[in-house]
Write a protein that holds these residues in place. Structure first.
Motif, short mmCIF file in Angstrom:
data_model
loop_
_atom_site.label_atom_id
_atom_site.label_comp_id
_atom_site.label_asym_id
_atom_site.label_seq_id
_atom_site.Cartn_x
_atom_site.Cartn_y
_atom_site.Cartn_z
N GLN A 2 0.84 -1.28 0.12
CA GLN A 2 -0.03 0.08 -0.13
C GLN A 2 1.12 1.23 -0.06
O GLN A 2 1.81 1.17 0.81
N ARG A 3 0.57 2.23 -0.74
CA ARG A 3 1.16 3.37 -0.77
C ARG A 3 0.41 4.56 -0.53
O ARG A 3 -0.81 4.66 -0.88
N LEU A 13 3.90 11.47 5.27
CA LEU A 13 2.90 10.62 5.17
C LEU A 13 1.88 10.41 6.31
O LEU A 13 0.71 10.06 5.92
N ASN A 30 -4.52 5.43 2.14
CA ASN A 30 -4.24 4.43 1.31
C ASN A 30 -4.48 5.09 -0.16
O ASN A 30 -5.50 5.81 -0.54
N ARG A 31 -3.38 5.45 -1.24
CA ARG A 31 -3.46 6.00 -2.24
C ARG A 31 -4.33 5.26 -3.29
O ARG A 31 -5.16 5.89 -4.12
N LYS A 70 0.18 11.93 -4.65
CA LYS A 70 0.84 10.38 -4.57
C LYS A 70 1.87 10.46 -4.04
O LYS A 70 3.09 11.20 -4.51
N TYR A 71 2.47 9.32 -3.27
CA TYR A 71 3.74 8.98 -2.96
C TYR A 71 4.26 8.17 -4.10
O TYR A 71 3.67 7.04 -4.40
N THR A 73 7.60 5.91 -5.02
CA THR A 73 8.90 5.01 -4.64
C THR A 73 9.70 4.68 -5.64
O THR A 73 9.54 4.50 -6.69
#
Length: 73
Positions: A2-3, A13, A30-31, A70-71, A73
Motif C-alpha cells: 500500500q502506498r 505520510l 491509502n493511495r 501521490k507518494y 517510490t
C-alpha cells in the motif's frame, strides 16, 4: 504494497485529526482506494469520523483529501 498519499507541502505520510476531546488521531490514507489506515488500534475512532480537513503531522499544512499528493517510490 500500500502506498499512502502525502502532504503536498512537506511530503510527510502521517496525518491526523483531533477527536471531540482534543486527542490527536494519527493515520495514513491509502493511495489506491482512499481509505484511512490508523497507525495504532487506539486511533480507530478516526474511521467513524466525517473528515473535511486533514492536518499534517510534520508541518503546518491542513486541507482536504483532494490536495494530498501521490507518494512515489
Amino acid at each position: 504494497m500500500q502506498r499512502p498519499l502525502m502532504c503536498p507541502q512537506c511530503g510527510a505520510l502521517l496525518l491526523y485529526v483531533s477527536d471531540e476531546n482534543g486527542k490527536k488521531l494519527f493515520f495514513t490514507i491509502n493511495r489506491e482506494d482512499g481509505k484511512i489506515v490508523p497507525t495504532k488500534p487506539e486511533f480507530n475512532a478516526v474511521l467513524d469520523m466525517d473528515i473535511e480537513i486533514y492536518y499534517c503531522s510534520q508541518c503546518s499544512w491542513s486541507g482536504g483529501k483532494h490536495k494530498l499528493k501521490k507518494y512515489f517510490t
